[in-house]
Scaffold this motif. Structure first.
Motif, PDB file in Angstrom:
ATOM      1  N   ASP A 309       0.864  -1.176   0.000  1.00 17.37           N
ATOM      2  CA  ASP A 309       0.000   0.000   0.000  1.00 17.37           C
ATOM      3  C   ASP A 309       0.899   1.223   0.000  1.00 17.37           C
ATOM      4  OD1 ASP A 309      -1.784   2.029   0.336  1.00 17.37           O
ATOM      5  OD2 ASP A 309      -2.691   1.261   2.180  1.00 17.37           O
ATOM      6  N   ARG A 310       1.041   1.852  -1.173  1.00 12.84           N
ATOM      7  CA  ARG A 310       1.997   2.948  -1.316  1.00 12.84           C
ATOM      8  C   ARG A 310       1.578   4.205  -0.560  1.00 12.84           C
ATOM      9  NH1 ARG A 310       5.974   2.646  -5.353  1.00 12.84           N
ATOM     10  NH2 ARG A 310       5.982   0.648  -6.442  1.00 12.84           N
ATOM     11  N   THR A 311       0.389   4.221   0.006  1.00 13.84           N
ATOM     12  CA  THR A 311      -0.006   5.365   0.824  1.00 13.84           C
ATOM     13  C   THR A 311       0.576   5.272   2.229  1.00 13.84           C
ATOM     14  OG1 THR A 311      -2.053   4.301   1.605  1.00 13.84           O
ATOM     15  CG2 THR A 311      -2.153   5.523  -0.481  1.00 13.84           C
ATOM     16  N   ARG A 312       1.131   4.098   2.577  1.00 15.99           N
ATOM     17  CA  ARG A 312       1.668   3.874   3.919  1.00 15.99           C
ATOM     18  C   ARG A 312       3.176   4.081   3.930  1.00 15.99           C
ATOM     19  NH1 ARG A 312       0.051  -1.938   5.713  1.00 15.99           N
ATOM     20  NH2 ARG A 312       1.146  -1.211   7.582  1.00 15.99           N
ATOM     21  N   LEU A 313       3.658   4.963   4.800  1.00 18.75           N
ATOM     22  CA  LEU A 313       5.093   5.157   4.992  1.00 18.75           C
ATOM     23  C   LEU A 313       5.616   4.100   5.957  1.00 18.75           C
ATOM     24  CD1 LEU A 313       5.119   9.037   5.416  1.00 18.75           C
ATOM     25  CD2 LEU A 313       6.070   7.783   3.488  1.00 18.75           C
ATOM     26  N   ILE A 314       6.775   3.510   5.655  1.00 16.85           N
ATOM     27  CA  ILE A 314       7.342   2.461   6.515  1.00 16.85           C
ATOM     28  C   ILE A 314       8.629   2.914   7.197  1.00 16.85           C
ATOM     29  CG2 ILE A 314       6.289   0.591   5.189  1.00 16.85           C
ATOM     30  CD1 ILE A 314       9.007   0.137   3.876  1.00 16.85           C
ATOM     31  N   GLY A 315       8.952   4.189   7.075  1.00 18.18           N
ATOM     32  CA  GLY A 315      10.113   4.700   7.777  1.00 18.18           C
ATOM     33  C   GLY A 315      11.399   4.585   6.982  1.00 18.18           C
ATOM     34  N   ARG A 316      12.515   4.686   7.690  1.00 16.70           N
ATOM     35  CA  ARG A 316      13.829   4.698   7.064  1.00 16.70           C
ATOM     36  C   ARG A 316      14.466   3.310   7.124  1.00 16.70           C
ATOM     37  NH1 ARG A 316      16.505   9.462  10.452  1.00 16.70           N
ATOM     38  NH2 ARG A 316      18.352   8.878   9.236  1.00 16.70           N
ATOM     39  N   PRO A 317      15.048   2.851   6.039  1.00 17.34           N
ATOM     40  CA  PRO A 317      15.670   1.514   6.032  1.00 17.34           C
ATOM     41  C   PRO A 317      17.061   1.552   6.650  1.00 17.34           C
ATOM     42  CG  PRO A 317      15.949   2.522   3.899  1.00 17.34           C
ATOM     43  CD  PRO A 317      15.136   3.504   4.726  1.00 17.34           C
ATOM     44  N   VAL A 318      17.581   0.361   6.931  1.00 14.66           N
ATOM     45  CA  VAL A 318      18.950   0.198   7.420  1.00 14.66           C
ATOM     46  C   VAL A 318      19.805  -0.342   6.279  1.00 14.66           C
ATOM     47  CG1 VAL A 318      20.443  -0.983   9.067  1.00 14.66           C
ATOM     48  CG2 VAL A 318      18.180  -0.203   9.776  1.00 14.66           C
ATOM     49  N   ILE A 319      20.953   0.264   6.077  1.00 19.94           N
ATOM     50  CA  ILE A 319      21.869  -0.171   5.018  1.00 19.94           C
ATOM     51  C   ILE A 319      23.126  -0.751   5.653  1.00 19.94           C
ATOM     52  CG2 ILE A 319      23.224   0.495   3.011  1.00 19.94           C
ATOM     53  CD1 ILE A 319      21.370   2.745   2.491  1.00 19.94           C
ATOM     54  N   TYR A 320      23.453  -1.982   5.264  1.00 19.66           N
ATOM     55  CA  TYR A 320      24.731  -2.591   5.605  1.00 19.66           C
ATOM     56  C   TYR A 320      25.610  -2.535   4.358  1.00 19.66           C
ATOM     57  CZ  TYR A 320      23.974  -4.587  10.235  1.00 19.66           C
ATOM     58  OH  TYR A 320      23.800  -4.755  11.579  1.00 19.66           O
ATOM     59  N   VAL A 321      26.803  -2.031   4.501  1.00 19.16           N
ATOM     60  CA  VAL A 321      27.740  -1.937   3.379  1.00 19.16           C
ATOM     61  C   VAL A 321      29.030  -2.652   3.752  1.00 19.16           C
ATOM     62  CG1 VAL A 321      29.116  -0.387   1.946  1.00 19.16           C
ATOM     63  CG2 VAL A 321      26.772   0.213   2.505  1.00 19.16           C
ATOM     64  N   ILE A 322      29.545  -3.432   2.814  1.00 22.28           N
ATOM     65  CA  ILE A 322      30.832  -4.121   2.979  1.00 22.28           C
ATOM     66  C   ILE A 322      31.785  -3.572   1.928  1.00 22.28           C
ATOM     67  CG2 ILE A 322      32.015  -6.340   2.862  1.00 22.28           C
ATOM     68  CD1 ILE A 322      29.460  -7.641   3.822  1.00 22.28           C
ATOM     69  N   VAL A 323      32.967  -3.158   2.352  1.00 23.69           N
ATOM     70  CA  VAL A 323      33.949  -2.543   1.462  1.00 23.69           C
ATOM     71  C   VAL A 323      35.260  -3.304   1.563  1.00 23.69           C
ATOM     72  CG1 VAL A 323      35.157  -0.423   0.853  1.00 23.69           C
ATOM     73  CG2 VAL A 323      32.858  -0.300   1.802  1.00 23.69           C
ATOM     74  N   ASP A 324      35.873  -3.586   0.410  1.00 26.00           N
ATOM     75  CA  ASP A 324      37.195  -4.212   0.388  1.00 26.00           C
ATOM     76  C   ASP A 324      38.239  -3.155   0.709  1.00 26.00           C
ATOM     77  OD1 ASP A 324      39.273  -6.160  -0.257  1.00 26.00           O
ATOM     78  OD2 ASP A 324      39.582  -4.935  -2.052  1.00 26.00           O
ATOM     79  N   GLY A 325      39.053  -3.409   1.738  1.00 29.57           N
ATOM     80  CA  GLY A 325      40.019  -2.409   2.188  1.00 29.57           C
ATOM     81  C   GLY A 325      41.099  -2.113   1.172  1.00 29.57           C
ATOM     82  N   PHE A 326      41.418  -3.059   0.301  1.00 27.27           N
ATOM     83  CA  PHE A 326      42.497  -2.845  -0.662  1.00 27.27           C
ATOM     84  C   PHE A 326      42.049  -1.967  -1.824  1.00 27.27           C
ATOM     85  CE2 PHE A 326      44.439  -4.147  -4.691  1.00 27.27           C
ATOM     86  CZ  PHE A 326      45.770  -3.847  -4.452  1.00 27.27           C
ATOM     87  N   SER A 327      40.920  -2.312  -2.424  1.00 19.99           N
ATOM     88  CA  SER A 327      40.494  -1.651  -3.660  1.00 19.99           C
ATOM     89  C   SER A 327      39.402  -0.617  -3.466  1.00 19.99           C
ATOM     90  CB  SER A 327      40.005  -2.711  -4.652  1.00 19.99           C
ATOM     91  OG  SER A 327      38.845  -3.362  -4.133  1.00 19.99           O
ATOM     92  N   ARG A 328      38.770  -0.570  -2.272  1.00 18.05           N
ATOM     93  CA  ARG A 328      37.618   0.295  -1.984  1.00 18.05           C
ATOM     94  C   ARG A 328      36.380  -0.132  -2.768  1.00 18.05           C
ATOM     95  NH1 ARG A 328      41.912   1.513   0.594  1.00 18.05           N
ATOM     96  NH2 ARG A 328      42.282   3.643   1.324  1.00 18.05           N
ATOM     97  N   LEU A 329      36.426  -1.308  -3.364  1.00 16.79           N
ATOM     98  CA  LEU A 329      35.269  -1.835  -4.086  1.00 16.79           C
ATOM     99  C   LEU A 329      34.240  -2.369  -3.087  1.00 16.79           C
ATOM    100  CD1 LEU A 329      35.132  -3.754  -7.338  1.00 16.79           C
ATOM    101  CD2 LEU A 329      34.278  -4.982  -5.357  1.00 16.79           C
TER     102      LEU A 329
END
Length: 729
Positions: A309-329
């Motif tokens: 139901d696009r009329t309903r707001l569900i708030g802010r999501p949580v993002i998990y990010v993983i980054v390779d320390g060598f290449s920053r990829l």
């Protein structure tokens, strides 16, 4: 790409090799030939050319096995402390050796290192080779050292206290024939436990032999004797009536693992100070792709809407990010509604280890493998001092062989790479999406930015996939410190370019595992209950081939329920996973038909909520049920009382004896049955009589003239209905 951990099967010869190490220039690698399962054979690492191995794969002479039969899924019982002690003992012997790569794979250098270790530890070369081969064959993880433990005999298991004295005879017993020691009963074990608490654990400067002696004096003396000075001295029984120190020591090391012994002896603070595992600093450790992945979570600055139901707001999501320390990829990420926890971290790790072509296709995005070539397991992961420090992450350490590095509290600078990546993602993409949070205060009369949300969770995930692809391929990092080799080869500081260069020149770190093996070790572990209705977990019931074949449910109905270890995916109730008894593989358990009607295609959280609602409704129905029972009990009792009164009155007026009444039962039953049949007969087709039957009225004839009065027509029968009535009879 050949990676450490790959299982290579040669088609013609039908034998397999494990890739142990690939050099940084991607030219040479070490492999070890594996024994056929169930057979004993001695093989050692050998050096091969990567080019020759790659050619064999391209020409079909060999294949990379997607299913690895040598991988263990070890799930020793929590009570089987000996299994974990044996693994820890083996790991303690070889952990420094296996880190010394590639020297440990060279025969001459390996033997030199072993000679030094044997002098220190006292273990034989045969023992070292056994553990090394087991470690290499099992995928180079600590879990490989559980191998074949289920086939051991009674070592480490509790023995019966009945019968003759167990254990190796003492020197006195062998020399003089005098028995020493007693079998350890539950009562003696209780005394052992008390002695450890009283004499050994409270951080007193006592040794284990001193604690044993104090225990013997305190609880095994048969009385006291008084010396010349009036001092009371405990009188001990003969040796054959006392538990030996060897039994006491064996029980102690069987009951407490190393961590428990040290914490109990010195306290947790002293343990952390002097005995906790020391992880090296992260400085200068980013020497190649996969050396260290940095992981962190943040709440995204954007509001989303519900997909239902696009009329309903569900708030802010949580993002998990993983980054390779060598290449920053960015090898993986996760967008969800789970707060920063092991659940979200596990999803991000699963994404970092999975095929990205398939992942993007699930969101309608088509890419090629070289656009996002990340589906391998790194050597180490650096995270906050939080979710990855939980017990749930132990499976990642032992099963996948990943070193977990935890940053100190309030030291975000230790994870500066992933922290900076969050800022880049926010500046480049999130702040421009509808529903983004603006840092400035909303002016009076200005529309609430939360109401601008337009994206669902799935659409925002697809939005982030495009953002990550752009970052990996197009983010020019002029701040990246290129080394001399990179400058000489004209490497541009783009994450994907650095990753690809690192694979060719600093490779050999990333490892490959079968997808199911990775998913299994990322799943949470719990216990389920075997019942008559099925394997019960969170109010749902499951079944599997093993349970049906071995008649688990019949046994539960006969002898009672019992617990079994399981793994599960919190996102789906459709299946749970039962580890094999021998530690090899797992078995999928499906919902039973009864549970499938209610729980199929749900999440574990939805199932839990449903069960709680059902319990609440049951509690709310309690007063109504009680009132209803009271009401109907009263009505039934009224019927009984009325019938009893009438029957008693008629019995008073009757002159029949009890004997006569019982003899008439058969005749009375026959007469009652006939009367009952007449009362219950069905009379089908009979029409009910009409209250005012219609009569035929003769209309005036013409010759009668207008003055004629209307009158009923006189016939032999009053109406047509009379005729019908006569015909019926």
């Amino acid at each position: 790409m050949i990676a450490a951990g790959n299982l290579i099967e040669w088609i013609e010869t039908d034998y397999m090799e494990r890739v142990l190490w690939v050099d940084s220039h991607y030219k040479e690698c070490y492999v070890i030939r594996l024994n056929p399962l169930g057979e004993e054979q001695v093989y050692f690492p050998v050096l091969r050319q990567v080019k020759a191995l790659t050619s064999a794969l391209e020409e079909g002479q060999a294949i990379v096995r997607p299913v690895d039969p040598y991988m263990n899924f070890p799930v020793p019982s929590p009570d089987n402390t000996q299994a974990y002690e044996d693994r820890d003992k083996a790991w303690e012997l070889i952990k420094d050796l296996v880190k010394d790569v590639p020297d440990i794979y060279d025969k001459t250098l390996r033997w030199a290192a072993l000679q030094d270790r044997m002098d220190e530890s006292g273990a034989t070369a045969k023992t070292y080779y056994k553990y090394l081969r087991r470690y290499w064959a099992g995928g180079m993880t600590e879990a490989a050292l559980f191998h074949a433990h289920d086939r051991k005999g009674g070592k480490g298991k509790k023995k019966s206290a009945d019968g003759s004295k167990r254990g190796r005879p003492s020197r006195v017993s062998k020399t003089l024939g005098i028995m020493t020691g007693v079998n350890i009963t539950e009562e003696i074990e209780a005394i052992f436990s008390l002695a450890i608490k009283v004499f050994y654990n409270p951080r007193k400067p006592k040794s284990l032999p001193k604690a044993y002696k104090d225990m013997i004096d305190e609880w095994f003396s048969i009385g006291d004797i008084t010396d010349r000075d009036g001092n009371k001295i405990p009188l001990l029984p003969s040796e054959e009536e006392l538990p030996t120190f060897a039994s006491f020591k064996s029980w102690y090391y069987r009951s407490y693992n190393t961590r428990e012994r040290l914490i109990a002896k010195e306290g947790k603070r002293a343990f952390n100070l002097k005995h906790r595992p020391l992880l090296s600093s992260t400085k200068d450790m980013h020497f190649g792709p996969g050396a260290i992945y940095q992981v962190d979570a943040t709440i995204a600055d954007i509001y989303l809407v519900s997909r239902f139901d696009r009329t309903r707001l569900i708030g802010r999501p949580v993002i998990y990010v993983i980054v390779d320390g060598f290449s920053r990829l960015i090898p993986g990420f996760y967008v969800g509604l789970e707060g920063p926890s092991w659940t979200g971290a596990r999803m991000a790790l699963a994404n970092a280890f999975e095929d990205k072509v398939e992942f993007c296709a699930r969101y309608g995005i088509t890419i090629t493998k070289d656009q996002w070539p990340c589906q391998h397991v790194p050597k180490a992961i650096l995270a906050d001092n939080g979710e990855l420090k939980s017990k749930a992450s132990d499976n990642v350490v032992s099963g996948l062989g990943i070193t977990l590095l935890n940053a100190a509290p309030f030291r975000a600078d230790w994870k500066g790479i992933v922290e900076q990546t969050f800022n880049l993602l926010n500046v480049n993409a999130i702040k421009w999406a509808p529903g983004a949070v603006h840092k400035r205060e909303r002016e009076r009369g200005e529309k609430d930015h939360r109401l601008d949300g337009k994206l669902t969770l799935e659409e925002f995930t697809a939005y982030m996939i495009q953002t990550v692809l752009e970052h990996n391929q197009e983010k020019y990092m002029d701040y990246y410190g290129l080394d001399s080799d990179m400058v000489a080869q004209h490497v541009s500081p783009y994450p994907l370019d650095l990753w690809n260069w690192g694979i060719q020149n600093r490779g050999g770190i990333l490892r490959a595992f079968p997808p199911d093996y990775i998913r299994y070790h990322l799943m949470p572990k719990e216990e389920a209950t075997v019942t008559r209705e099925g394997i019960r977990f969170e109010g749902m019931f499951y079944s599997c081939d093993t349970a049906m074949r071995e008649a688990w449910f019949e046994q539960a109905a006969s002898t009672g329920v019992w617990k079994v270890p399981i793994s599960y995916d919190f996102r789906s109730t459709n299946a749970i996973y039962l580890p094999a008894e021998n530690g090899q593989g797992f078995e999928r358990c499906e919902l039973t038909p009864k549970s499938e009607e209610l729980y199929k295609n749900k999440t574990i959280e939805e199932a839990t909520d449903y069960n709680e609602i059902a319990k609440l409704n049951r509690d709310l129905a309690g007063p109504r049920k009680m009132q209803s029972q009271t009401e109907y009990n009263a009505k039934r009792q009224a019927i009984i009382e009325k019938a009893t009164k009438r029957t008693d009155e008629e019995l008073k007026q009757s002159d029949k004896s009890n004997n006569e009444r019982t003899k008439e039962i058969r005749n009375n039953r026959r007469e009652e049955k006939e009367l009952n049949r007449l009362a219950e007969r069905h009379d089908i087709g009979k029409k009910p009589p009409l209250e005012n039957p219609a009569r035929v009225i003769e209309m005036p004839r013409k010759e009668d003239g207008p003055s004629s009065e209307l009158r009923p027509k006189t016939t032999k029968r009053d109406s047509f209905l009379d005729i019908l009535d006569e015909e019926e009879h």
